[in-house]
Write a protein that holds these residues in place. Structure first.
Motif, PDB file in Angstrom:
ATOM      1  N   LEU A 115      -7.305  -2.957   1.549  1.00  0.00           N
ATOM      2  CA  LEU A 115      -6.186  -3.157   0.644  1.00  0.00           C
ATOM      3  C   LEU A 115      -5.014  -3.674   1.473  1.00  0.00           C
ATOM      4  N   THR A 116      -4.396  -4.746   1.011  1.00  0.00           N
ATOM      5  CA  THR A 116      -3.205  -5.292   1.657  1.00  0.00           C
ATOM      6  C   THR A 116      -2.029  -5.084   0.704  1.00  0.00           C
ATOM      7  N   SER A 117      -0.901  -4.649   1.265  1.00  0.00           N
ATOM      8  CA  SER A 117       0.277  -4.396   0.439  1.00  0.00           C
ATOM      9  C   SER A 117       1.542  -4.804   1.174  1.00  0.00           C
ATOM     10  N   ARG A 118       2.611  -4.860   0.424  1.00  0.00           N
ATOM     11  CA  ARG A 118       3.952  -4.930   0.984  1.00  0.00           C
ATOM     12  C   ARG A 118       4.559  -3.559   0.715  1.00  0.00           C
ATOM     13  N   GLY A 119       5.382  -3.090   1.644  1.00  0.00           N
ATOM     14  CA  GLY A 119       5.960  -1.777   1.452  1.00  0.00           C
ATOM     15  C   GLY A 119       7.209  -1.570   2.263  1.00  0.00           C
ATOM     16  N   ALA A 151      -9.108   3.099  -8.540  1.00  0.00           N
ATOM     17  CA  ALA A 151      -9.269   4.295  -7.707  1.00  0.00           C
ATOM     18  C   ALA A 151      -8.670   4.091  -6.319  1.00  0.00           C
ATOM     19  N   VAL A 152      -8.856   2.898  -5.766  1.00  0.00           N
ATOM     20  CA  VAL A 152      -8.324   2.597  -4.435  1.00  0.00           C
ATOM     21  C   VAL A 152      -6.797   2.488  -4.478  1.00  0.00           C
ATOM     22  N   THR A 153      -6.261   1.786  -5.458  1.00  0.00           N
ATOM     23  CA  THR A 153      -4.804   1.631  -5.531  1.00  0.00           C
ATOM     24  C   THR A 153      -4.121   2.961  -5.875  1.00  0.00           C
ATOM     25  N   ALA A 154      -4.828   3.848  -6.552  1.00  0.00           N
ATOM     26  CA  ALA A 154      -4.270   5.169  -6.850  1.00  0.00           C
ATOM     27  C   ALA A 154      -4.004   5.962  -5.574  1.00  0.00           C
ATOM     28  N   ASP A 167      -3.577  -7.343  -2.453  1.00  0.00           N
ATOM     29  CA  ASP A 167      -4.987  -7.693  -2.561  1.00  0.00           C
ATOM     30  C   ASP A 167      -5.852  -6.473  -2.290  1.00  0.00           C
ATOM     31  N   VAL A 168      -6.979  -6.399  -2.983  1.00  0.00           N
ATOM     32  CA  VAL A 168      -8.009  -5.397  -2.700  1.00  0.00           C
ATOM     33  C   VAL A 168      -9.335  -6.134  -2.602  1.00  0.00           C
ATOM     34  N   ARG A 169     -10.031  -5.918  -1.482  1.00  0.00           N
ATOM     35  CA  ARG A 169     -11.365  -6.510  -1.284  1.00  0.00           C
ATOM     36  C   ARG A 169     -12.344  -5.392  -0.962  1.00  0.00           C
ATOM     37  N   PHE A 170     -13.499  -5.440  -1.600  1.00  0.00           N
ATOM     38  CA  PHE A 170     -14.527  -4.442  -1.332  1.00  0.00           C
ATOM     39  C   PHE A 170     -15.529  -5.012  -0.346  1.00  0.00           C
ATOM     40  N   LEU A 171     -15.875  -4.201   0.654  1.00  0.00           N
ATOM     41  CA  LEU A 171     -16.805  -4.609   1.699  1.00  0.00           C
ATOM     42  C   LEU A 171     -18.170  -3.974   1.479  1.00  0.00           C
ATOM     43  N   GLY A 172     -18.379  -3.446   0.321  1.00  0.00           N
ATOM     44  CA  GLY A 172     -19.594  -2.741  -0.063  1.00  0.00           C
ATOM     45  C   GLY A 172     -19.192  -1.696  -1.078  1.00  0.00           C
TER      46      GLY A 172
END
Length: 148
Positions: A87-91, A9-12, A76-81
């Motif tokens: 979310l960290t990306s290259r772009g 859902a987050v990467t979408a 990377d995707v990290r959930f804080l709760g």
């Protein structure tokens, strides 16, 4: 919802941002941000709020970024709760073919509001591979433990 569903859902959100960008639709692009979102460009310009993001991108899509699209890859995707993620990306923005190396590193802080993931903060940094290489050569301890 299990983490793989939340991750999808987050990467979408990035895919949807890229679709709006490709259409040059500043309002659809900005709709992915919270009302009070912070947006930092790779040149250091800071925009505050969805309306500021929409207005600036309307002008950018009409001039400097006309006909471009976004290329991205999630690092990377990290959930804080349950309702917050980083979310960290290259772009990069591209015309034509996607480059082999994406030159920017981006951080998205996302929050879930009314069941929908929105970007609360975005930071875009131009990667300086030459400077990284020099730093790593002369101070190897500066090299990240995990490179991506």
């Amino acid at each position: 919802m299990i983490d793989t569903d939340r991750t999808a859902a987050v990467t979408a959100v990035l895919d949807s941002l890229a679709e709006a960008w490709s259409r040059g639709d500043a309002d659809a692009y900005a709709a992915h941000f919270t009302e009070d979102a912070t947006y930092i460009t790779f040149v250091g310009t800071r925009y505050q709020g969805r309306q500021d993001i929409a207005g600036s991108h309307r002008a950018l899509f009409a001039k400097f970024l006309k006909g471009t699209r976004l290329a991205h890859e999630v690092i990377d995707v990290r959930f804080l709760g349950p309702d917050a993620a980083v979310l960290t990306s290259r772009g990069d923005t591209v015309k034509g073919e996607r480059p082999k190396k994406l030159t920017k590193v981006q951080t998205y802080t996302l929050v879930r509001e009314d069941g929908r993931w929105l970007v609360a903060a975005f930071h875009n940094t131009q990667r300086k591979a030459l400077m990284e290489g020099i730093s790593f050569r002369f101070a190897p301890e500066t090299r990240p433990k995990v490179e991506q």
